[in-house]
Enzyme design. Structure first.
Site, PDB file in Angstrom:
ATOM      1  N   GLY A 244      34.375  70.745  37.932  1.00 27.02           N
ATOM      2  CA  GLY A 244      33.931  71.856  37.115  1.00 27.02           C
ATOM      3  C   GLY A 244      33.226  72.942  37.897  1.00 27.02           C
ATOM      4  N   PHE A 245      32.586  73.864  37.160  1.00 26.77           N
ATOM      5  CA  PHE A 245      31.978  75.083  37.708  1.00 26.77           C
ATOM      6  C   PHE A 245      33.018  75.785  38.589  1.00 26.77           C
ATOM      7  CE2 PHE A 245      28.680  77.829  39.476  1.00 26.77           C
ATOM      8  CZ  PHE A 245      27.970  78.100  38.312  1.00 26.77           C
ATOM      9  N   LEU A 246      34.119  76.131  37.967  1.00 25.03           N
ATOM     10  CA  LEU A 246      35.322  76.550  38.668  1.00 25.03           C
ATOM     11  C   LEU A 246      35.210  77.963  39.236  1.00 25.03           C
ATOM     12  CD1 LEU A 246      37.940  75.103  36.160  1.00 25.03           C
ATOM     13  CD2 LEU A 246      36.868  73.990  38.127  1.00 25.03           C
TER      14      LEU A 246
ATOM     15  N   HIS B 151      39.531  76.902  43.015  1.00 25.10           N
ATOM     16  CA  HIS B 151      40.166  75.953  42.089  1.00 25.10           C
ATOM     17  C   HIS B 151      41.437  76.550  41.485  1.00 25.10           C
ATOM     18  CE1 HIS B 151      35.863  74.557  41.886  1.00 25.10           C
ATOM     19  NE2 HIS B 151      36.469  73.396  42.068  1.00 25.10           N
TER      20      HIS B 151
ATOM     21  N   VAL C 215      40.141  78.926  50.165  1.00 23.38           N
ATOM     22  CA  VAL C 215      40.016  80.283  49.634  1.00 23.38           C
ATOM     23  C   VAL C 215      38.603  80.754  49.963  1.00 23.38           C
ATOM     24  CG1 VAL C 215      40.050  81.734  47.577  1.00 23.38           C
ATOM     25  CG2 VAL C 215      41.666  79.836  47.804  1.00 23.38           C
TER      26      VAL C 215
END
Length: 279
Positions: free
Chosen positions: A31-33, A37, A176
């Site tokens: 999570g906390f994308l 991601h 990234v």
């Protein structure tokens, strides 16, 4: 996009895809994308008919309870990003669904989990392989996509998948980065402004190592250590220079790709970065 809160519900949805002969790609996350991601989701969409993403902050891979508690969470934001990216199913299970009461089974790569970064993060990779094996069982995907930022983790998962005979292709996606070069991470939000500026030393050190045009491990370690030591807010945590595919030490005569794996602490926030250098 369908949001499943239990493993049973997710299995039911995915079984319908399989009955329609559709392929499934899995993107596991905590999570906390961010855009890193989304690059994994994009890769999964290219390769499969359906994409399932999991959001699960895995307690067994955290060494400190305080680190687990501090891990950032924003489910509403995550779901909006995943819906916009075209994800078909999101599994958000409870801890009790992943680790049922009385749970006592672990999955571990005995060598790869206890070397390199595994030495400074004891138990971390055992937690990773245990939860990933369970997620593979829950979703039974055709491919699973992971980022290359945690390079040792990627190799550990590849080895586990091979050793246990999971019929799943493991796909790695390059890091990234932010516009200034910092590798995207959910932990970046915890950095102070000063530590955020200081953290750029990680990418600078890897740039310096690559510019040296050498695969000699001692030279590469010296270059990176010297660059990082120039930043007083950085505390070098782990630095490994190894054979890219096996994570073995580099021996005389080795002429294959070299993986540099780096971790450093900035104000209590551990950041990772890596680079693969080819001769």
């Amino acid at each position: 996009m369908q949001v499943c809160r239990t493993v049973e519900e997710c299995r039911h949805v995915l079984s319908n895809f399989r009955q329609a002969s559709e392929t499934i790609g899995l993107v596991p996350t905590m999570g906390f994308l961010h855009d890193g991601h989304m690059a994994l989701v994009t890769e999964a969409r290219k390769r499969t008919d359906r994409v399932v993403t999991t959001i699960f902050v895995n307690p067994t891979q955290f060494g400190e309870a305080s680190d687990l508690d501090a891990y950032p969470r924003d489910e509403d934001h995550d779901l909006k990003m995943l819906a916009a990216a075209g994800v078909d199913v999101v599994l958000i299970p409870d801890v009790s669904d992943v680790y049922p009461d009385g749970d006592e089974t672990i999955v571990e790569t005995t060598r790869m989990a206890n070397m390199l970064h595994g030495k400074v993060r004891p138990g971390h990779f055992r937690g990773v392989t245990t939860v990933v094996a369970r997620l593979f069982n829950f979703t039974q995907p055709d491919i699973a996509v992971f980022g290359e930022k945690d390079y040792q983790q990627l190799q550990v998962i590849k080895r586990m998948t091979r050793d246990l005979g999971f019929p799943i292709e493991i796909v790695g996606v390059p890091i990234v980065r932010e516009a200034d070069g910092l590798a995207m991470s959910s932990r970046n939000v915890r950095l102070t402004a000063e530590d955020r500026a200081a953290s750029l030393v990680l990418n600078r050190s890897l740039d310096a190592a690559q510019a040296a045009q050498t695969t000699d491990p001692k030279q590469l370690r010296d270059i990176i250590s010297n660059v990082i030591s120039s930043e007083p807010r950085a505390k070098l945590h782990g630095l490994d220079v190894v054979q890219a595919d096996t994570l073995h030490d580099i021996t005389p005569g080795y002429d294959g790709p070299v993986a540099i794996m780096l971790s450093a602490d900035f104000g209590g926030v551990l950041l990772l970065d890596q680079r693969v250098i080819t001769p």
